[in-house]
Design a protein around this motif. Structure first.
Motif, PDB file in Angstrom:
ATOM      1  N   ALA A 264       0.884  -1.189  -0.007  1.00  0.00           N
ATOM      2  CA  ALA A 264       0.132   0.054  -0.136  1.00  0.00           C
ATOM      3  C   ALA A 264       0.778   1.215   0.011  1.00  0.00           C
ATOM      4  N   TRP A 265       2.010   1.294   0.851  1.00  0.00           N
ATOM      5  CA  TRP A 265       2.787   2.482   0.862  1.00  0.00           C
ATOM      6  C   TRP A 265       3.404   2.844  -0.252  1.00  0.00           C
ATOM      7  N   ASN A 266       4.033   1.436  -1.041  1.00  0.00           N
ATOM      8  CA  ASN A 266       4.820   1.504  -2.226  1.00  0.00           C
ATOM      9  C   ASN A 266       3.907   2.175  -3.170  1.00  0.00           C
ATOM     10  N   LEU A 267       2.476   1.725  -3.239  1.00  0.00           N
ATOM     11  CA  LEU A 267       1.712   2.300  -4.404  1.00  0.00           C
ATOM     12  C   LEU A 267       1.343   3.837  -4.353  1.00  0.00           C
ATOM     13  N   TYR A 268       1.367   4.044  -2.792  1.00  0.00           N
ATOM     14  CA  TYR A 268       1.122   5.470  -2.615  1.00  0.00           C
ATOM     15  C   TYR A 268       2.336   6.527  -2.849  1.00  0.00           C
ATOM     16  N   GLN A 269       3.453   6.074  -2.727  1.00  0.00           N
ATOM     17  CA  GLN A 269       4.713   6.765  -3.088  1.00  0.00           C
ATOM     18  C   GLN A 269       4.610   6.659  -4.752  1.00  0.00           C
ATOM     19  N   GLU A 270       4.256   5.603  -5.227  1.00  0.00           N
ATOM     20  CA  GLU A 270       4.526   5.837  -6.759  1.00  0.00           C
ATOM     21  C   GLU A 270       3.588   6.739  -7.222  1.00  0.00           C
TER      22      GLU A 270
END
Length: 603
Positions: A264-270
């Motif tokens: 979830a956090w990786n997608l948010y940063q992306e």
């Protein structure tokens, strides 16, 4: 585009949860399927004066009186407007103004569409043939009828009978468009088995889909045990386009639902790396997930989300504000206490008594903004489309050889406040009101105002010219660049009067930081007249003394949020606040400094 229609299961039970897909009756088919709309706010006054001798007491007294009058102009809203009045940029203010001044034209009603009574139960082939005959004027009855079902959110079993009828007539072949519309209904009604069947068919028949189908499949799969395949669909979509904020929201929400917070956090940063502004529902999901969690790293990420709201002048909705409050109060050992409140005109929070940040720009911010507006709006904007370099130069010389102004008025804009009143009389009333306060006033007008007619009387114009400075531009010229130039050139104390919200000029500014500074300056300098009829006493809406942005001192947070019952336009700011503070009184310093609305870490 067609394929063979096989393997669709019988009508399954509805999912028990109502919160998975976020599709409601308010989401039209056209906005969801035909296009992805989810990719679908007390400073001392200084005067520039020459050094005077001590003997010139008369001039000194005049200056003192003038300074008092400028302060009174700022304070007039507290004394001259009713208790229920709000400032010009308050949420809901524009709607109230439109209701007070309804259009004289009759509203245009939308055309009445032919109403069809859609089937409420599945039909057999003979029944569909008969219904098609009744609507033989429809060029493509099959697509038309299922589109009506999508708009009305008909049941999946009725829609499935359409597909079965079409497949029976075409040797098992069903068109792509028809199937995608069926997929929409499956997603809306949370029919997991049907979604997976349609997904298998599409995966077998097509290497690439259009964005609407990707969006529906991701939304349909994300809450199933095959949710990671939605992430693969996201990767496929990224090969041809940047996914929308809604695509990212679906995948982030699904990852959090399945407890994979790292994904979830990786997608948010992306998402942020693509300069996409996330949906507020996405940010809310992170706060909901973090409830009762003691994790400093996770807490820091949520603090960064709050600073993201600040830096982009975004405001959570009421439900999101409740999630923020719940998260703070649930942090083990932190003892945060939250309450929903308002801010007084003085800038003092009614909840905790602290004073929030001032609306007034610092000298550094003011000079930065002034330089940007001069370069990007005055010198580098499109003003020459409605004026000339010669006229702009004439105005710059005019301002240069006049003392700094206290108030700059858009003459035509103010004169037209009351359509049935004589324009020169309306403007005279405003100018006289300000002149009585010993204020240095500039009125920006057009040359046609000097021609005697029923709207503009020469005697009233002459009376105004004795009370204020006037600059008359050509009749085709635009006033706004002149108004901005004169106001900024006069200094940070100068106010301006116009009903124009300057959105076009704000858009000319090169970056979000400068645009936020401009809006902050505008809120602290634009005066709005609230007199309800010609001849009434001139009153002004009060100017905000505080900045409506998320802000923190380390041991407290103040977060403006949108009231669900108030319609806020994009150029307005909320009036409701969430106040959070520590119950223990322990002060935690906030590392870094805040400059121009941005939180900058210490280097």
């Amino acid at each position: 585009m067609t394929f063979y229609f096989t393997g669709i299961r019988s009508f399954p039970k509805l999912w028990k949860s109502n919160s998975y897909f976020g599709l409601s009756s308010s989401h039209s088919y056209l906005s969801l399927f035909l296009k992805d709309c989810y990719g679908i706010r007390n400073q001392e006054k200084c005067f520039s004066v020459k050094t005077m001798s001590a003997q010139n007491t008369k001039a000194m007294n005049l200056l003192i009186a003038k300074a008092r009058c400028v302060r009174k102009l700022d304070e007039s809203s507290n004394k001259q407007v009713s208790a229920d009045s709000s400032h010009m940029f308050a949420a809901g203010a524009a709607k109230k103004r439109s209701q007070m001044n309804p259009s004289s034209k009759d509203p245009v009603l939308p055309p009445v569409e032919n109403i069809i009574q859609l089937p409420t139960k599945p039909l057999n082939s003979e029944e569909w043939d008969k219904l098609k005959e009744e609507f033989k004027e429809k060029a493509n009855f099959e697509n038309w009828i299922i589109l009506q079902m999508v708009k009305c959110h008909s049941s999946v079993d009725v829609a499935k009978s359409v597909l079965a009828w079409v497949a029976a007539k075409n040797s098992g072949i069903v068109g792509y468009d028809l199937l995608v519309k069926y997929l929409y209904l499956c997603v809306f009604h949370k029919q997991t088995s049907e979604i997976i069947d349609v997904y298998e068919i599409m995966k077998a028949r097509y290497k690439r889909l259009e964005s609407g189908a990707y969006t529906l499949l991701m939304r349909g799969l994300i809450y199933t045990d095959r949710w990671r395949e939605a992430l693969l669909l996201l990767e496929d979509l990224k090969k041809v386009m940047i996914p929308s904020k809604k695509n990212y929201d679906d995948c982030i929400q699904g990852a959090l639902f399945h407890q994979d917070v790292n994904v979830a956090w990786n997608l948010y940063q992306e998402l942020l790396s693509h300069d996409i502004v996330p949906m507020l529902e996405t940010l809310k999901a992170f706060f909901d997930f973090g409830k009762d969690m003691k994790d400093d790293q996770y807490s820091n990420k949520l603090h960064n989300i709050l600073l993201y709201l600040r830096n982009n002048q975004l405001y959570p909705g009421e439900s999101f504000a409740h999630s923020i409050k719940t998260w703070f109060e649930s942090i083990p050992g932190e003892q945060w206490k939250g309450q929903f409140t308002t801010i007084q005109q003085s800038g003092q929070c009614l909840g905790c008594g602290k004073t929030v940040e001032s609306i007034h720009l610092s000298s550094e911010e003011y000079e930065f903004l002034k330089a940007k507006i001069m370069r990007d709006v005055i010198d580098g904007g499109d003003q020459y489309k409605k004026t000339t370099p010669q006229e702009l130069k004439r105005f710059q010389n005019f301002v240069k050889y006049h003392p700094p102004f206290d108030v700059v008025i858009d003459g035509l804009n103010v004169a037209k406040m009351f359509p049935k009143a004589r324009e020169s009389q309306v403007l005279l009333n405003v100018v006289s009101h300000l002149a009585k306060q010993n204020l240095q006033v500039l009125v920006l007008g057009r040359k046609h105002m000097l021609t005697q007619n029923s709207r503009w009387r020469r005697v009233e114009m002459e009376k105004m010219q004795k009370q204020a400075s006037f600059f008359f531009a050509d009749n085709i010229s635009e006033d706004d660049p002149f108004l901005l130039y004169a106001t900024l050139h006069s200094g940070n104390h100068c106010k301006f009067i116009t009903k124009d919200l300057m959105r076009d000029h704000k858009a000319c500014l090169p970056d979000a930081k400068t645009q936020r500074l401009f809006f902050k300056w505008q809120q602290g300098h634009q005066l709005a007249i609230v007199s309800k009829h010609p001849g009434a006493k001139i009153t002004f809406q009060h100017i905000l003394s505080y900045d409506t942005v998320v802000q923190t001192t380390g041991d407290s947070w103040h977060i403006p949020y949108d009231d669900d019952l108030v319609e806020r336009y994009s150029y307005e700011v909320p009036t409701k606040w969430l106040c959070l503070h520590r119950k223990t009184g322990r002060v935690t310093s906030w590392p870094g400094r805040i400059v121009w609305g941005l939180h900058l870490p210490e280097t």
